[in-house]
Design a protein around this motif. Sequence first.
Motif, PDB file in Angstrom:
ATOM      1  N   ILE A 179      -3.533  36.312  50.664  1.00 53.50           N
ATOM      2  CA  ILE A 179      -3.304  37.623  50.044  1.00 53.50           C
ATOM      3  C   ILE A 179      -2.282  37.469  48.933  1.00 53.50           C
ATOM      4  O   ILE A 179      -1.125  37.127  49.183  1.00 53.50           O
ATOM      5  N   ASP A 180      -2.736  37.667  47.704  1.00 51.94           N
ATOM      6  CA  ASP A 180      -1.832  37.604  46.557  1.00 51.94           C
ATOM      7  C   ASP A 180      -1.615  39.048  46.108  1.00 51.94           C
ATOM      8  O   ASP A 180      -2.501  39.652  45.493  1.00 51.94           O
ATOM      9  N   MET A 247      -1.761  46.085  43.783  1.00 55.10           N
ATOM     10  CA  MET A 247      -3.041  45.410  43.902  1.00 55.10           C
ATOM     11  C   MET A 247      -2.867  44.248  44.868  1.00 55.10           C
ATOM     12  O   MET A 247      -1.908  43.484  44.762  1.00 55.10           O
ATOM     13  N   THR A 249      -5.017  40.967  45.735  1.00 58.94           N
ATOM     14  CA  THR A 249      -6.168  40.117  45.432  1.00 58.94           C
ATOM     15  C   THR A 249      -6.286  39.162  46.610  1.00 58.94           C
ATOM     16  O   THR A 249      -5.349  38.412  46.872  1.00 58.94           O
ATOM     17  N   TYR A 251      -8.458  36.391  49.169  1.00 62.81           N
ATOM     18  CA  TYR A 251      -9.417  35.299  49.144  1.00 62.81           C
ATOM     19  C   TYR A 251      -9.740  34.873  50.574  1.00 62.81           C
ATOM     20  O   TYR A 251      -8.837  34.795  51.409  1.00 62.81           O
ATOM     21  N   THR A 311     -13.682  37.061  46.739  1.00 61.87           N
ATOM     22  CA  THR A 311     -12.435  37.623  46.253  1.00 61.87           C
ATOM     23  C   THR A 311     -12.525  39.126  46.426  1.00 61.87           C
ATOM     24  O   THR A 311     -13.486  39.741  45.955  1.00 61.87           O
ATOM     25  N   ILE A 313     -10.629  42.786  45.892  1.00 57.33           N
ATOM     26  CA  ILE A 313      -9.563  43.488  45.170  1.00 57.33           C
ATOM     27  C   ILE A 313      -9.369  44.846  45.823  1.00 57.33           C
ATOM     28  O   ILE A 313     -10.337  45.599  45.975  1.00 57.33           O
TER      29      ILE A 313
END
Lengths: 350, 350, 350, 350
Positions: A179-180, A247, A249, A251, A311, A313
Motif C-alpha cells: 500500500i503506497d 490516495m 495506490t 499492488y 493496481t 486506486i
Amino acid sequence: MSSSNIRAAIVGSTGYGGVELIRLLQSHPKVTITSVISSSTAGTSIAEGFPHLTEIHTDLLDDLNVEAISAKADVVFLATPHGVSMKLAPQFLDAGMKVIDLSGDFRLESGDVYEKWYKHEPADAAYVERAVYGLSEIYGDQVAKTDFVANPGCFTTTSLLGLYPAVKAGWIDPDTIIIDAKSGVSGAGRGASLGTHYSEINENFKAYKINKHQHTPEIEQVLSEAAGRPVATTFTTHLVPMTRGIMATMYAKINGKRTDADFVELYRQFYEGRKFVRVRPEGKWPATKETYGTNYCDIGFSVDERTGRVTIISVTDNLVKGAAGQAIQNLNLLMNWDETLGLQFTPVYP
Amino acid sequence: MSSSNIRAAIVGSTGYGGVELIRLLQSHPKVTITSVISSSTAGTSIAEGFPHLTEIHTDLLDDLNVEAISAKADVVFLATPHGVSMKLAPQFLDAGMKVIDLSGDFRLESGDVYEKWYKHEPADAAYVERAVYGLSEIYGDQVAKTDFVANPGCFTTTSLLGLYPAVKAGWIDPDTIIIDAKSGVSGAGRGASLGTHYSEINENFKAYKINKHQHTPEIEQVLSEAAGRPVATTFTTHLVPMTRGIMATMYAKINGKRTDADFVELYRQFYEGRKFVRVRPEGKWPATKETYGTNYCDIGFSVDERTGRVTIISVTDNLVKGAAGQAIQNLNLLMNWDETLGLQFTPVYP
Amino acid sequence: MSSSNIRAAIVGSTGYGGVELIRLLQSHPKVTITSVISSSTAGTSIAEGFPHLTEIHTDLLDDLNVEAISAKADVVFLATPHGVSMKLAPQFLDAGMKVIDLSGDFRLESGDVYEKWYKHEPADAAYVERAVYGLSEIYGDQVAKTDFVANPGCFTTTSLLGLYPAVKAGWIDPDTIIIDAKSGVSGAGRGASLGTHYSEINENFKAYKINKHQHTPEIEQVLSEAAGRPVATTFTTHLVPMTRGIMATMYAKINGKRTDADFVELYRQFYEGRKFVRVRPEGKWPATKETYGTNYCDIGFSVDERTGRVTIISVTDNLVKGAAGQAIQNLNLLMNWDETLGLQFTPVYP
Amino acid sequence: MSSSNIRAAIVGSTGYGGVELIRLLQSHPKVTITSVISSSTAGTSIAEGFPHLTEIHTDLLDDLNVEAISAKADVVFLATPHGVSMKLAPQFLDAGMKVIDLSGDFRLESGDVYEKWYKHEPADAAYVERAVYGLSEIYGDQVAKTDFVANPGCFTTTSLLGLYPAVKAGWIDPDTIIIDAKSGVSGAGRGASLGTHYSEINENFKAYKINKHQHTPEIEQVLSEAAGRPVATTFTTHLVPMTRGIMATMYAKINGKRTDADFVELYRQFYEGRKFVRVRPEGKWPATKETYGTNYCDIGFSVDERTGRVTIISVTDNLVKGAAGQAIQNLNLLMNWDETLGLQFTPVYP
C-alpha cells in the motif's frame, strides 16, 4: 431542524476533525449541535479562532464537563487525540451517552499491538471490546447495534475499501499486498510544527513513518479478518503539497486470471446499495479532488497481464470519509437512519 | 568563457527541457551557447516568450538549419519530442556534431519494444545502435567514448539509480520490484492541456498511464542487464501538485537478511566518487525539495523485517538530473571533463 | 577559491536568510565560508537540520563566540531577528570585523520611529549612525566606504526600487503613493506557527498588519529623502500561497503628462549599468517567478490617462534581492568588487 | 424535491460556472435541474468529462435547442462566454423563460462602453434595457420584479459590496478609489492556455490587464450611481496561485474623521438582514478561504489616521458569490423566496 432531532456534542473542536464535524452537522436534518467543547477556550465564540464560522455557529464554547454535556446532548463525537479519547469515552458511555470516537484508541482488538505501534498504554480492555469498528460499508450491521463506535483512520478507510472485496473473494494474494499511500497535509492536524510549516511542504513531496505508521496494524486487523488468517502488509505514507485528499495506490498478485472488468463487477456487487463507494469503469481511475469535501470513496483498477498484478486506486477526502463524514455515517447507521443523511454533498470542483 | 570553450546549440528551446539547458549552461565554464533554435519563433528574442531570460540570453533565436548550426556549434542538445529527435539526430551526427538527445527515440535497443510502448515507428536501427544510453553513474565509461548520447528519462533515472546496486548485487528479487513514482507537473512539458490546467491539478493528486508508461521498458532494459535475465516490473506514475521533483518509492523482497545499514553501505560503495548521488544515513529519507534545481539524486532505505521487504526512496529534480542536468553531465563525461563541471549548484531551499 | 578569498561567518543559520546566504556564498569566487554559527545546534552538522546541504557544507556548526569568530572570519552576516542584531553587531564591529546586518535594527535613523513601529527599544544610536543603509542601487556609493551595512527589508527593497526614480524626478506626487504588497510565505521565516501552517495558508490569500507593518517607516525614510520633504504612505502586505517572491503594486498620481515609454526611459537611465534592475518594455509587467532564486528586481509600468495615475509593478525574490542576495551585493560593493560577483544566477523556471 | 419545484436548465455546462451551478442546485429544495446543455458533448453523460459528478447527475447532456429546453424548464442559467449570451438570452426570453445570464453581455447600460472594453459589438439595446443588474444586496428589489438578470462579474461583486455603503454615505472620496484585486485561477475559466498552465502559475504571482480589465466600467457604473456623478477608478487584477477566491484590497481618502468602528457600524446597518455579507469586527480582516465554497462576502476595514485613508478588504469565492451562487440568490429573489434558499453552506475549512 425538528424538535425530535438528536442532540450532538463535539469534543476537540479546535482540531480539523472537530471543525469538520461542525461543517457537516450544520446541514444534517436530524441532528442539532447543542454543545461544542473546548477546554482551552471555553466561554468564547468559536468564530474567534475559526472566522469562517462567523454568524454560522454562534453558541459559546463549553467546558469539558461530562455531567453537563450528558444533560444537553445524546451523542458525543470525540475528535480528540489518542491517549485523550481513552480517558473520555468511558466517562461519556457511563453517563449514558452514545459515543463516536475518531481517535485510534479503541480500534485495535489487541492491547499489545496498540502499545507496540502507539508507544502508549492501551485503553481499558472492557471498553475496547465494547467498541464497534466503524468501517461503515464493511461493519455497518454491527454499528447499527451499538452505542460506541471506534471510527477508522483515514489511511485505513481508504486502503481497506479498496482491498477488502478482492481479499474476501480470494482474488488477490494477501501476502503480496503493498500500500503506497499519499495524504494531504490536513491529515497531520492543526498543530503547528516545522514538518507542516508552509515553506517546508509547498513544492515538496516526502515520505514519512515508513514501515512505522500506526494505521498499519489497523489495516492488517481487517485484512486478516477478510483473509481468514494473519496478514502482514507493507504500508508507506507520503505527504502531498495539498490540504485535503488521500490516495492509496495498492499492488497485489492476482490469483488466477482476472480482467479490469472482472474487478469492476466484483466491487460493484460488493458495494451494491452503498452510495458512498463509487466504483469507476474500466480504464478510469479517480483523482483525489473528485471526492473533495464529500463522503465518497472512489475506486479504480488496472490489471497488468505482464506481471500478474493488479493496481488498485482508492481515494477519499481524509477529513470526510476519512474522519468526520464517516463518523456521521456511523451515527446514521447507529440510529437506523439512511446512511447518507446530511452527507449528500456534491464534490467541490474545481 | 575562454576561447577554447566548446560551442553548444540547443534545439527545442520552447519547452522546459530546452530552457533548463540554457539556465544551466549559462554558468558552465567550458561551454558557450552559440545557437538556440526555435523554428516557430526564429529571429525573435527568447525573452519575449521567456521573460526571466531578459538581459541574460540576448542572441536572437535561430532557425532549424543543420548546416548553419553545424558551422557555429560543436555539440547539439536535442530537447525535442520523440518522433522529432529520430529525424534530427542522424542529420546532426552526419554533419559531424556531437549529439545529446533528451527524447526517448534512441534509448530502447529493440525497435519492436519502442513501437509497442511509443505507438510509433522506431528510429533507424543503425543510429539506435550507435547511441550510448547515458545513465551517467552506470554507463559513464561508455559515454566517455561516444559522440551520441541517448539521455535517460526522468522517471527512469530516478528509479534506476535507486534500484541498480541492489539488483546487481543480488540483494533483492527483481521479479518483486514495484515502482510507485510521483512527479511534479513540469514533467508533462509546456504544452497547455486540460490535464495540466492549473485549476485541475492544484489541490489534487492523480495517477496516470498505469501499467502503460513508456518509461517502463527503459527501466526494464537496465534492470534486465543488472539482473542478467529479463525482468518485468510494475510501474505507476502520479502527478503531484508541484512544479519540479520526482520521487520513486520502490518495493522489493530482500534475498536473505539485510539491514538499513547494509543497504547504505552497499550504495555508498557503489556510488563512491560520484558526487551527484547522495546516499542518506539509516532512518533518513530524502524529500524531493532537497534536490531542487540541482543534479543530485538522493536515496534512502527502510528494511521491514515483518514483511521481508525493503522500501527504497529515490528523488531527483526531474528537469535537472532527470533531463538537462544529466545531459550536461553526459557532455562532461563525453569531453572527459570532471562530471560536475557547471553543475555545482546548491539546492534552492526553501 | 583562492587563498586571498575573504572569510565569511554567518550568524543565524537556522533561519531562511542564513541558509540562503550559504547557498549563494557557496558559489562566490572571492568568499569562503569559514564559520556558520548556531548557538542551539553548535557542534553538529548543518545537514541534520537542512538535509539539502548534505555533502555540500560539511563543517560543523560553531557556537556564538565573538572572539573565536573574529579570529577566523573577516566579515560577518547577521541573519538574526531584530532585537538580537542590535546586541551582536556592536560586538563584531568592536572586534574589527565588517558587519552586514539583515535585521531592521540599524535601518531607521530615528530611535523614536524604531520604537513606535518595532515596539522595542532601539539600538545604540552611535552604531545606528555608523550603519549605511544598503539599498545597493541607491546608496551603493556610501556602502563602498563603510564596514557596517544595514541591509534593507524585502518589502522595502522591492517597493523603493520601483518608486525612487519617479519620486526623485518629481514625476509622481509622493502624497498619493499607495503600496499594495504581496509576499510568499518564506518572508515570515522558519518558525512554525498557526499563521504559517500549511493547511491554513494553502489555497488561501490574506492581508496582514494593515497600516502597521514595520517596513512602513523604512520606506518613508527613503521616499522622504527622494522627495526632499516628509512623506507618509499607505502600505499593505498580503500573504500569497507560495514560498518565494514579492510583488509591490504601486499607485500614484502623475505630475503632468507621461506615457509608459517615458517611465521606461526614465528608469532605464536611472538604473543604467546596474545589472540587477531590469526595466521591462512598455506593456510588459514582470511576474515574481521571473526573478526566482536570483538577485534581480524587475519593474514595469502602466499609465492610465483616464485617472491620471501610474501603476508600477516591482518584483523580487524576497530571500535574494530582499535579503541574502542584496547582502552579498553589499559585500561586493563594500569590497569594491563588481557588484554581480557570485550572484549571476539565471532564474529557476519553471 | 416537490412536484411544485421550478425546473432549471443550464447552458455552458463545460465551464466552471456551469458545473458550479450543478453543484449548488443539487441541494436546492425548490429547484430541479431538468436539462444540462452542452452542444459539443450532447448525448453523453456529464460524468465523462466531470468524474466528480459520477452517480450524482446522471441525465444525459442535451443539445442546444431553445424550443426543447423551454418545454422542459422554467428558468435558464446562461454560463456562456460574452458574445454567446447576447445571442441566446433573447431567444430564451422570447420563448417565455426566465433568464439569468452570467456573462458580461447585459451588464453595461451603454453599448459604447461595452464595445470599448469588450472589443466586441454590444447586445441588442432593447434586451440590455430589459435586464436587471443582479448585485443582489444592492439591487435585490429590482431583481424581484424581473424575469431577466444580468449577473455581476466576480471582481465587480467583491469590490462593490466593499465600497458601495461608504460611497453612498459620502464617507469616502470616489475620485481617490483604488482597487487592487487578486483572484484564484478558476476565474480564468476551464480553457487550457499557457497563461493558466500549472507550471507557469504555481509558485508565481502576476498582474494582468492592468487598467484594461472589462470589469472596470461595470464597477464604475455602480459607483457612479452611488456617488450621483461619474466616477473613474484605478483597478488592477492579479492571479494568485490558488483555485478559488477573490480579495479586493481597496483604498480611498476619507471625508472627515471616521474610525474602524464607524465603518463597521455603517456597513452592518447597510447590510442588516442580508445574511451573505458578514462585516468583521474592528481589527479583523477576512481571508479568502473563510468564504470557500459559499455565497458569503466578508468585509473588514483599517482606517489610517496618518494618511487619512481607509483600506477596505472584501473577499468572496469567485465561483459562488462571484458567479453561480449569486445567480441562484438572484433566482431566489426573482421567485420571492428567501434569498438564502439552497445556499446555506458552511465554508470548507481547511
